[in-house]
Design an enzyme around this catalytic site. Sequence first.
Site, PDB file in Angstrom:
ATOM      1  N   ALA A   1     -14.546 -11.431 -28.961  1.00 25.33           N
ATOM      2  CA  ALA A   1     -15.465 -12.014 -27.964  1.00 25.33           C
ATOM      3  C   ALA A   1     -15.014 -13.396 -27.488  1.00 25.33           C
ATOM      4  O   ALA A   1     -15.359 -13.809 -26.381  1.00 25.33           O
ATOM      5  CB  ALA A   1     -16.869 -12.078 -28.550  1.00 25.33           C
TER       6      ALA A   1
ATOM      7  N   HIS B   1     -11.843 -14.330 -26.806  1.00 22.29           N
ATOM      8  CA  HIS B   1     -10.920 -14.093 -25.680  1.00 22.29           C
ATOM      9  C   HIS B   1     -11.707 -13.667 -24.438  1.00 22.29           C
ATOM     10  O   HIS B   1     -11.436 -14.121 -23.324  1.00 22.29           O
ATOM     11  CB  HIS B   1      -9.938 -12.963 -26.010  1.00 22.29           C
ATOM     12  CG  HIS B   1      -9.022 -13.241 -27.159  1.00 22.29           C
ATOM     13  ND1 HIS B   1      -9.116 -12.585 -28.364  1.00 22.29           N
ATOM     14  CD2 HIS B   1      -7.986 -14.106 -27.279  1.00 22.29           C
ATOM     15  CE1 HIS B   1      -8.162 -13.010 -29.175  1.00 22.29           C
ATOM     16  NE2 HIS B   1      -7.472 -13.946 -28.548  1.00 22.29           N
TER      17      HIS B   1
ATOM     18  N   VAL C   1     -16.476 -19.251 -30.090  1.00 27.23           N
ATOM     19  CA  VAL C   1     -17.424 -18.131 -30.167  1.00 27.23           C
ATOM     20  C   VAL C   1     -17.491 -17.708 -31.634  1.00 27.23           C
ATOM     21  O   VAL C   1     -16.458 -17.565 -32.294  1.00 27.23           O
ATOM     22  CB  VAL C   1     -16.984 -16.963 -29.257  1.00 27.23           C
ATOM     23  CG1 VAL C   1     -17.929 -15.784 -29.395  1.00 27.23           C
ATOM     24  CG2 VAL C   1     -16.922 -17.435 -27.796  1.00 27.23           C
TER      25      VAL C   1
ATOM     26  N   GLY D   1      -9.352 -21.856 -25.991  1.00 30.73           N
ATOM     27  CA  GLY D   1     -10.523 -21.987 -26.856  1.00 30.73           C
ATOM     28  C   GLY D   1     -10.479 -23.266 -27.682  1.00 30.73           C
ATOM     29  O   GLY D   1      -9.405 -23.735 -28.074  1.00 30.73           O
ATOM     30  N   GLN D   2     -11.664 -23.800 -27.955  1.00 33.99           N
ATOM     31  CA  GLN D   2     -11.743 -25.039 -28.744  1.00 33.99           C
ATOM     32  C   GLN D   2     -11.566 -24.797 -30.245  1.00 33.99           C
ATOM     33  O   GLN D   2     -11.510 -25.743 -31.004  1.00 33.99           O
ATOM     34  CB  GLN D   2     -13.090 -25.731 -28.479  1.00 33.99           C
ATOM     35  CG  GLN D   2     -13.147 -26.332 -27.087  1.00 33.99           C
ATOM     36  CD  GLN D   2     -14.515 -26.845 -26.712  1.00 33.99           C
ATOM     37  OE1 GLN D   2     -15.508 -26.525 -27.379  1.00 33.99           O
ATOM     38  NE2 GLN D   2     -14.599 -27.621 -25.650  1.00 33.99           N
TER      39      GLN D   2
END
Length: 282
Positions: free
Chosen positions: A35, A37, A176, A147-148
């Site tokens: 989720a 990605h 996420v 993404g962080q």
Amino acid sequence: MRKITDPKELQELCLEWRRQGMSIGLVPTMGFFHAGHLSLMDHVHPLCDRMVVTLFVNPTQFGPSEDLNSYPHDLENDARLAEKHGADILFAPEADAMYNPDHATWVQVPELARGLCGRTRPDHFQGVCTVVTKLFMLTQPTLAAFGQKDWQQLAIIRRMVQDLNIPVEIHGRPIVREADGLAMSSRNAYLTEEERACAPGIHAALKAAEKLVLEGECNAETVKNFIRTRITESVPMGRADYIELVTPDGIKPVESISGPVLAAVAVYMGKARLIDNQYIEV
Ligand code: PAF
């Protein structure tokens, strides 16, 4: 959605799109989509005329004893998901199409790459910077999303783009998480049932540390020891690689907390090495 494996074909198509005045959004990945990605794709898709998703398990960012050969993959399912989430192109090259046998050019941001993951993965970020630069040159993106969870990677890419005047907007997107707090990662597939059950303890420790800091604790050593104790208690089969408090942009160690700080950890668990972080807005 078009599947492309040839870098030249990708570059020609993207250059043509840019000549026609279209914007291109890039989502670079190593595949085995979860989720996290998909949230990057869902963010980029409405912002650009065309979206390119790349799927490349980049050998140059893996150390000799790391999981390059066992990295999870499911190209068929990834292609289905990328198409469903709006990709116009899925670029999935072979390693020898991306790197000539005499490849000799490397992109580095040593100052930001020394700490955190760079300590145990000394060549990792050089591999990341080099492949991301190549992907930028191939796709000519107007924006690219990362993404962080890989906070250090994101900080390094932002600095690289700034220092090299690369004309791309970098969008960092929130981590996420699974319902129990575990940060989503393709490498979670390595966890045994027992390891998976206690892995959310990492996020819980970081959230508890955030509370401690927001309540006034400003000694970084105290906060790090607090995280270490929490992880030792709740993730007994884990072994911390690092537990650090750093400046969010410069990735410099913090001793006394007087402004925004990033609490970042890496924990070995069986075959997996899990990373997670918490941005603390002081
Ligand atoms: O974050 C990743 O999945 C990789 O490091 C990236 C950015 C796709 C480069 O290989």
